[in-house]
Design an enzyme around this catalytic site. Structure first.
Site, PDB file in Angstrom:
ATOM      1  CE  LYS A   1      -4.302  -1.931   1.389  1.00  0.00           C
ATOM      2  NZ  LYS A   1      -5.621  -1.620   0.953  1.00  0.00           N
TER       3      LYS A   1
ATOM      4  CE  LYS B   1      -6.367  -7.838  -0.651  1.00  0.00           C
ATOM      5  NZ  LYS B   1      -7.725  -7.492  -0.258  1.00  0.00           N
TER       6      LYS B   1
ATOM      7  CE  LYS C   1     -14.013  -3.390   1.906  1.00  0.00           C
ATOM      8  NZ  LYS C   1     -12.868  -2.952   2.695  1.00  0.00           N
TER       9      LYS C   1
HETATM   10  P1  ATP Z   1      -8.995  -2.450   0.747  1.00  0.00           P
HETATM   11  O1  ATP Z   1      -9.004  -2.565  -0.740  1.00  0.00           O
HETATM   12  O2  ATP Z   1      -9.522  -1.137   1.256  1.00  0.00           O
HETATM   13  O3  ATP Z   1      -7.683  -2.826   1.365  1.00  0.00           O
HETATM   14  P2  ATP Z   1     -10.219  -5.036   0.996  1.00  0.00           P
HETATM   15  O4  ATP Z   1     -11.181  -5.246  -0.115  1.00  0.00           O
HETATM   16  O5  ATP Z   1      -8.907  -5.726   0.915  1.00  0.00           O
HETATM   17  O6  ATP Z   1     -10.054  -3.511   1.278  1.00  0.00           O
HETATM   18  P3  ATP Z   1     -10.728  -5.381   3.865  1.00  0.00           P
HETATM   19  O7  ATP Z   1     -11.698  -4.498   4.541  1.00  0.00           O
HETATM   20  O8  ATP Z   1      -9.279  -5.069   4.033  1.00  0.00           O
HETATM   21  O9  ATP Z   1     -11.015  -5.487   2.292  1.00  0.00           O
HETATM   22  O10 ATP Z   1     -10.959  -6.887   4.305  1.00  0.00           O
HETATM   23  C1  ATP Z   1     -12.098  -7.455   4.875  1.00  0.00           C
HETATM   24  C2  ATP Z   1     -11.941  -8.959   4.849  1.00  0.00           C
HETATM   25  O11 ATP Z   1     -12.034  -9.430   3.497  1.00  0.00           O
HETATM   26  C3  ATP Z   1     -10.596  -9.456   5.373  1.00  0.00           C
HETATM   27  O12 ATP Z   1     -10.790 -10.615   6.145  1.00  0.00           O
HETATM   28  C4  ATP Z   1      -9.820  -9.805   4.127  1.00  0.00           C
HETATM   29  O13 ATP Z   1      -8.859 -10.799   4.338  1.00  0.00           O
HETATM   30  C5  ATP Z   1     -10.933 -10.284   3.211  1.00  0.00           C
HETATM   31  N1  ATP Z   1     -10.590 -10.111   1.787  1.00  0.00           N
HETATM   32  C6  ATP Z   1     -10.326  -8.940   1.162  1.00  0.00           C
HETATM   33  N2  ATP Z   1     -10.077  -9.134  -0.145  1.00  0.00           N
HETATM   34  C7  ATP Z   1     -10.192 -10.483  -0.350  1.00  0.00           C
HETATM   35  C8  ATP Z   1     -10.024 -11.323  -1.505  1.00  0.00           C
HETATM   36  N3  ATP Z   1      -9.740 -10.807  -2.688  1.00  0.00           N
HETATM   37  N4  ATP Z   1     -10.226 -12.647  -1.349  1.00  0.00           N
HETATM   38  C9  ATP Z   1     -10.530 -13.184  -0.142  1.00  0.00           C
HETATM   39  N5  ATP Z   1     -10.688 -12.448   0.992  1.00  0.00           N
HETATM   40  C10 ATP Z   1     -10.511 -11.112   0.897  1.00  0.00           C
END
Ligand code: ATP
Ligand code: LTN
Length: 323
Positions: free
Chosen positions: A108, A189, A192
């Site tokens: 990040k 990955k 969001k």
């Molecule tokens: P950001 O993009 O803001 O970092 P994010 O989409 O990675 O957000 P988080 O709020 O950080 O989402 O994560 C919430 C949960 O979703 C965590 O347990 C994280 O491990 C899971 N998660 C996020 N992205 C994935 C993915 N692509 N596949 C599986 N699990 C995920």
């Protein structure tokens, strides 16, 4: 059980299949506490109006996917000030070198114009979230494993310096779809807050569009359906998603297909049918924001009771005055 999710944007399919799906199953197994971690969202600048709205929408979405406030506790992190209080103490427990090794920080901060101190100390706040509640299990996606390892190390270090205080927690990572990949770049990955509209499926997105994106997912130039994430990331990603939606193992699914077209079509159908009832429940909840606000107020009260007890012990252990 404790877990958290950041209100940094609309929830995507990876969040749902990698994490939220297990949250809903777990709540019936043990006392579960789920948290919208708004303070974690502040590690990058947020528009206040957008953050307010996203926090509320995320809470409503968690209820729509099946978090049941009569069995689980749902609250917003900043409503419980003990999180930031313990976070400082854990910042003083973690080493600079440990924080510097975190891959989420490296990813990040790599191409960010402004890297906040909070982005660097983020894992201490996450450890505080978990350790305040005597958590045994933390359901998360694969990307959070390293943060969980660090949380365990901090709990153990604190306990050995000051005496038994924290339960050492374990990560529980979903067996399938623990890392849902971007549909257009399956080496990355799904996330969001990244800009990849064609590669990201949003839980509340128009269902025809969901199907279209899956049918256009990037695969490879071979013509063999095989579950092999390292060599065939695109095809394996589709198999993982289909497996999560149907409950059939990805290897078993692979043996049922000889071509990519039918695999994509079936995955699209399965995801659409998985999302349809969630979208319907969300529409109902969206018309009752007062109901959700009340759930969050009750959740914060319950969380605060537990957090205050733990902080009283931590303060005593450290030689800070009792309150
Ligand atoms: P950001 O993009 O803001 O970092 P994010 O989409 O990675 O957000 P988080 O709020 O950080 O989402 O994560 C919430 C949960 O979703 C965590 O347990 C994280 O491990 C899971 N998660 C996020 N992205 C994935 C993915 N692509 N596949 C599986 N699990 C995920
Ligand atoms: N760091 C996590 C979100 C998060 C979390 C937590 C997850 C914050 N606090 C406590 C589990 C337990 C992420 O980026 N997905």
């Amino acid at each position: 059980m404790f877990s958290g999710i950041k209100p940094t944007g609309p929830v995507q399919l990876g969040n749902l299949l990698g994490a939220l799906r297990t949250w809903v199953e777990d709540q019936h197994r043990a006392e579960s506490i789920y948290c919208v971690v708004d303070l974690h969202a502040l590690t990058v600048p947020q528009d206040p109006e957008v953050l307010r709205r996203t926090t509320m929408e995320l809470a409503q979405l968690l209820l729509a996917v099946g978090i049941d406030p009569s069995v689980a506790t749902l609250f917003v992190q900043s409503d419980v000030p003990e999180h930031t209080e313990l976070s400082w103490i854990l910042e003083c427990t973690v080493s600079f070198g440990e924080l510097r090794r975190m891959t989420q920080f490296k990813d990040k901060s790599a191409d960010a114009e402004f890297v906040s101190g909070g982005l660097f100390t983020y894992p201490a706040l996450m450890a505080a979230d978990i350790l305040l509640y005597d958590t045994n299990e933390v359901p998360v996606g694969e990307d959070q494993r390293q943060h969980l390892e660090l949380t365990r190390d901090l709990a153990t270090r604190f306990n050995s310096r000051y005496g038994e205080t924290f339960v050492v927690p374990e990560a529980t990572v979903a067996r399938v779809a623990a890392r849902v990949m971007d549909l257009q770049d399956p080496t990355r990955k799904m996330s969001k807050s990244d800009e990849s509209p064609q590669g990201t499926i949003l839980v509340l997105e128009d269902l025809d569009q969901v199907a279209r994106k899956i049918r256009r997912a990037v695969t490879d130039t071979e013509n063999e359906v095989r579950f092999d994430p390292a060599i065939k990331p695109g095809v394996s990603n589709l198999l993982g998603v289909l497996a999560a939606c149907t409950g059939v193992a990805p290897q078993e699914l692979a043996s049922r297909y000889t071509q990519y077209g039918p695999l994509k079509a079936d995955t699209a159908d399965a995801v659409v049918e998985y999302l349809r009832p969630i979208q319907a429940r969300y529409a109902e909840l969206a018309s009752d924001p007062a109901g959700t606000r009340e759930v969050l107020v009750r959740g914060a009260e319950r969380a605060r009771e537990l957090a205050a007890l733990k902080m009283a012990l931590v303060r005593e252990r450290l030689g800070l005055p009792a309150r």
